[in-house]
Design a protein around this motif. Structure first.
Motif, PDB file in Angstrom:
ATOM      1  N   TYR A 101      -1.720  -3.111 -15.644  1.00  0.00           N
ATOM      2  CA  TYR A 101      -1.633  -1.767 -15.088  1.00  0.00           C
ATOM      3  C   TYR A 101      -0.303  -1.113 -15.460  1.00  0.00           C
ATOM      4  O   TYR A 101       0.763  -1.725 -15.342  1.00  0.00           O
ATOM      5  CB  TYR A 101      -1.788  -1.805 -13.568  1.00  0.00           C
ATOM      6  CG  TYR A 101      -3.226  -1.976 -13.150  1.00  0.00           C
ATOM      7  CD1 TYR A 101      -3.861  -3.215 -13.227  1.00  0.00           C
ATOM      8  CD2 TYR A 101      -3.956  -0.890 -12.692  1.00  0.00           C
ATOM      9  CE1 TYR A 101      -5.192  -3.352 -12.865  1.00  0.00           C
ATOM     10  CE2 TYR A 101      -5.285  -1.023 -12.317  1.00  0.00           C
ATOM     11  CZ  TYR A 101      -5.896  -2.253 -12.399  1.00  0.00           C
ATOM     12  OH  TYR A 101      -7.215  -2.388 -12.042  1.00  0.00           O
ATOM     13  N   ASP A 102      -0.371   0.141 -15.872  1.00  0.00           N
ATOM     14  CA  ASP A 102       0.823   0.866 -16.295  1.00  0.00           C
ATOM     15  C   ASP A 102       1.370   1.815 -15.239  1.00  0.00           C
ATOM     16  O   ASP A 102       2.566   2.100 -15.226  1.00  0.00           O
ATOM     17  CB  ASP A 102       0.513   1.683 -17.558  1.00  0.00           C
ATOM     18  CG  ASP A 102       0.401   0.803 -18.786  1.00  0.00           C
ATOM     19  OD1 ASP A 102      -0.277   1.211 -19.742  1.00  0.00           O
ATOM     20  OD2 ASP A 102       1.008  -0.292 -18.796  1.00  0.00           O
ATOM     21  N   TYR A 103       0.528   2.343 -14.371  1.00  0.00           N
ATOM     22  CA  TYR A 103       0.966   3.365 -13.424  1.00  0.00           C
ATOM     23  C   TYR A 103       0.944   2.800 -12.017  1.00  0.00           C
ATOM     24  O   TYR A 103      -0.062   2.233 -11.581  1.00  0.00           O
ATOM     25  CB  TYR A 103       0.059   4.598 -13.526  1.00  0.00           C
ATOM     26  CG  TYR A 103       0.008   5.163 -14.910  1.00  0.00           C
ATOM     27  CD1 TYR A 103      -1.131   5.056 -15.693  1.00  0.00           C
ATOM     28  CD2 TYR A 103       1.127   5.783 -15.460  1.00  0.00           C
ATOM     29  CE1 TYR A 103      -1.174   5.553 -16.976  1.00  0.00           C
ATOM     30  CE2 TYR A 103       1.098   6.286 -16.746  1.00  0.00           C
ATOM     31  CZ  TYR A 103      -0.064   6.170 -17.498  1.00  0.00           C
ATOM     32  OH  TYR A 103      -0.088   6.658 -18.774  1.00  0.00           O
ATOM     33  N   TRP A 104       2.067   2.996 -11.312  1.00  0.00           N
ATOM     34  CA  TRP A 104       2.252   2.371 -10.010  1.00  0.00           C
ATOM     35  C   TRP A 104       2.745   3.367  -8.970  1.00  0.00           C
ATOM     36  O   TRP A 104       3.554   4.254  -9.281  1.00  0.00           O
ATOM     37  CB  TRP A 104       3.264   1.233 -10.118  1.00  0.00           C
ATOM     38  CG  TRP A 104       2.750   0.085 -10.917  1.00  0.00           C
ATOM     39  CD1 TRP A 104       2.805  -0.063 -12.274  1.00  0.00           C
ATOM     40  CD2 TRP A 104       2.086  -1.085 -10.413  1.00  0.00           C
ATOM     41  NE1 TRP A 104       2.206  -1.244 -12.637  1.00  0.00           N
ATOM     42  CE2 TRP A 104       1.761  -1.891 -11.521  1.00  0.00           C
ATOM     43  CE3 TRP A 104       1.731  -1.507  -9.128  1.00  0.00           C
ATOM     44  CZ2 TRP A 104       1.103  -3.117 -11.389  1.00  0.00           C
ATOM     45  CZ3 TRP A 104       1.083  -2.726  -8.990  1.00  0.00           C
ATOM     46  CH2 TRP A 104       0.764  -3.517 -10.114  1.00  0.00           C
ATOM     47  N   GLY A 105       2.268   3.187  -7.756  1.00  0.00           N
ATOM     48  CA  GLY A 105       2.810   3.914  -6.624  1.00  0.00           C
ATOM     49  C   GLY A 105       4.043   3.205  -6.097  1.00  0.00           C
ATOM     50  O   GLY A 105       4.418   2.126  -6.566  1.00  0.00           O
ATOM     51  N   GLN A 106       4.657   3.781  -5.078  1.00  0.00           N
ATOM     52  CA  GLN A 106       5.948   3.296  -4.600  1.00  0.00           C
ATOM     53  C   GLN A 106       5.863   2.155  -3.607  1.00  0.00           C
ATOM     54  O   GLN A 106       6.883   1.567  -3.300  1.00  0.00           O
ATOM     55  CB  GLN A 106       6.736   4.458  -3.959  1.00  0.00           C
ATOM     56  CG  GLN A 106       6.376   4.758  -2.523  1.00  0.00           C
ATOM     57  CD  GLN A 106       5.053   5.486  -2.364  1.00  0.00           C
ATOM     58  OE1 GLN A 106       4.293   5.676  -3.307  1.00  0.00           O
ATOM     59  NE2 GLN A 106       4.768   5.907  -1.149  1.00  0.00           N
ATOM     60  N   GLY A 107       4.688   1.843  -3.098  1.00  0.00           N
ATOM     61  CA  GLY A 107       4.551   0.754  -2.140  1.00  0.00           C
ATOM     62  C   GLY A 107       4.619   1.217  -0.702  1.00  0.00           C
ATOM     63  O   GLY A 107       5.351   2.154  -0.365  1.00  0.00           O
ATOM     64  N   THR A 108       3.843   0.537   0.134  1.00  0.00           N
ATOM     65  CA  THR A 108       3.860   0.809   1.567  1.00  0.00           C
ATOM     66  C   THR A 108       3.814  -0.528   2.300  1.00  0.00           C
ATOM     67  O   THR A 108       3.042  -1.421   1.927  1.00  0.00           O
ATOM     68  CB  THR A 108       2.694   1.738   1.974  1.00  0.00           C
ATOM     69  OG1 THR A 108       2.781   2.042   3.367  1.00  0.00           O
ATOM     70  CG2 THR A 108       1.331   1.117   1.678  1.00  0.00           C
ATOM     71  N   GLN A 109       4.645  -0.666   3.317  1.00  0.00           N
ATOM     72  CA  GLN A 109       4.787  -1.944   4.017  1.00  0.00           C
ATOM     73  C   GLN A 109       3.666  -2.138   5.031  1.00  0.00           C
ATOM     74  O   GLN A 109       3.393  -1.247   5.854  1.00  0.00           O
ATOM     75  CB  GLN A 109       6.135  -2.006   4.734  1.00  0.00           C
ATOM     76  CG  GLN A 109       6.343  -3.258   5.574  1.00  0.00           C
ATOM     77  CD  GLN A 109       6.545  -4.498   4.739  1.00  0.00           C
ATOM     78  OE1 GLN A 109       7.310  -4.504   3.769  1.00  0.00           O
ATOM     79  NE2 GLN A 109       5.860  -5.592   5.096  1.00  0.00           N
ATOM     80  N   VAL A 110       3.045  -3.304   4.976  1.00  0.00           N
ATOM     81  CA  VAL A 110       2.070  -3.714   5.989  1.00  0.00           C
ATOM     82  C   VAL A 110       2.598  -4.977   6.653  1.00  0.00           C
ATOM     83  O   VAL A 110       2.876  -5.963   5.973  1.00  0.00           O
ATOM     84  CB  VAL A 110       0.682  -3.967   5.371  1.00  0.00           C
ATOM     85  CG1 VAL A 110      -0.266  -4.554   6.415  1.00  0.00           C
ATOM     86  CG2 VAL A 110       0.109  -2.683   4.788  1.00  0.00           C
ATOM     87  N   THR A 111       2.742  -4.928   7.962  1.00  0.00           N
ATOM     88  CA  THR A 111       3.213  -6.082   8.722  1.00  0.00           C
ATOM     89  C   THR A 111       2.185  -6.416   9.790  1.00  0.00           C
ATOM     90  O   THR A 111       1.825  -5.551  10.592  1.00  0.00           O
ATOM     91  CB  THR A 111       4.571  -5.802   9.375  1.00  0.00           C
ATOM     92  OG1 THR A 111       5.524  -5.442   8.369  1.00  0.00           O
ATOM     93  CG2 THR A 111       5.075  -7.028  10.119  1.00  0.00           C
ATOM     94  N   VAL A 112       1.721  -7.650   9.754  1.00  0.00           N
ATOM     95  CA  VAL A 112       0.729  -8.114  10.726  1.00  0.00           C
ATOM     96  C   VAL A 112       1.402  -9.157  11.600  1.00  0.00           C
ATOM     97  O   VAL A 112       1.739 -10.252  11.145  1.00  0.00           O
ATOM     98  CB  VAL A 112      -0.511  -8.702  10.043  1.00  0.00           C
ATOM     99  CG1 VAL A 112      -1.564  -9.067  11.095  1.00  0.00           C
ATOM    100  CG2 VAL A 112      -1.075  -7.736   9.018  1.00  0.00           C
TER     101      VAL A 112
END
Length: 127
Positions: A114-125
């Motif tokens: 994959y070449d295109y990426w979003g910035q990320g979002t934190q998931v905490t369980v």
């Protein structure tokens, strides 16, 4: 080309969460799309992908039956519905896209593809 992920948060085990990723500058319909995650000290792994123009889906064994990837072409947005969340699902989640150069192309659900990426979002369980 831009991807913007959002929807992460802190939830209890057994809860559900839906991540969204809005695309701008290109149309998701002509791309393979995927959700990846990276936990502290671990490599980024593929969680769920739509790998071809025919909508072929690919899920990590650890999330099969609990997570669902989808996209809304009208909104140019992709989603990851996460149910029955577990503490081991805790990670930063990233959305990604890769152009499908040929109608028959299938893109592996791997970070290297994959070449295109979003910035990320934190998931905490956590309880």
């Amino acid at each position: 080309v831009q991807l913007q992920a959002f929807g992460g948060g802190l939830v209890q085990p057994g809860s559900s969460l839906r991540l969204s990723c809005a695309a701008s500058g290109f149309t998701l319909a002509g791309y393979a799309i995927g959700w990846f995650r990276q936990a502290p000290g671990k490599e980024r792994e593929g969680v769920a992908c739509i790998s071809s123009r025919y909508g072929t889906t690919d899920y990590a064994d650890s999330v099969k039956g609990r997570f669902t990837i989808s996209r809304d072409t009208a909104k140019n947005t992709m989603y990851l519905q996460m149910n029955s969340l577990k503490p081991e699902d805790t990670a930063v989640y990233y959305c990604a896209a890769e152009f499908l150069h040929h109608p028959e192309t299938i893109v592996a659900c791997s970070r290297d593809e994959y070449d295109y990426w979003g910035q990320g979002t934190q998931v905490t369980v956590s309880s």
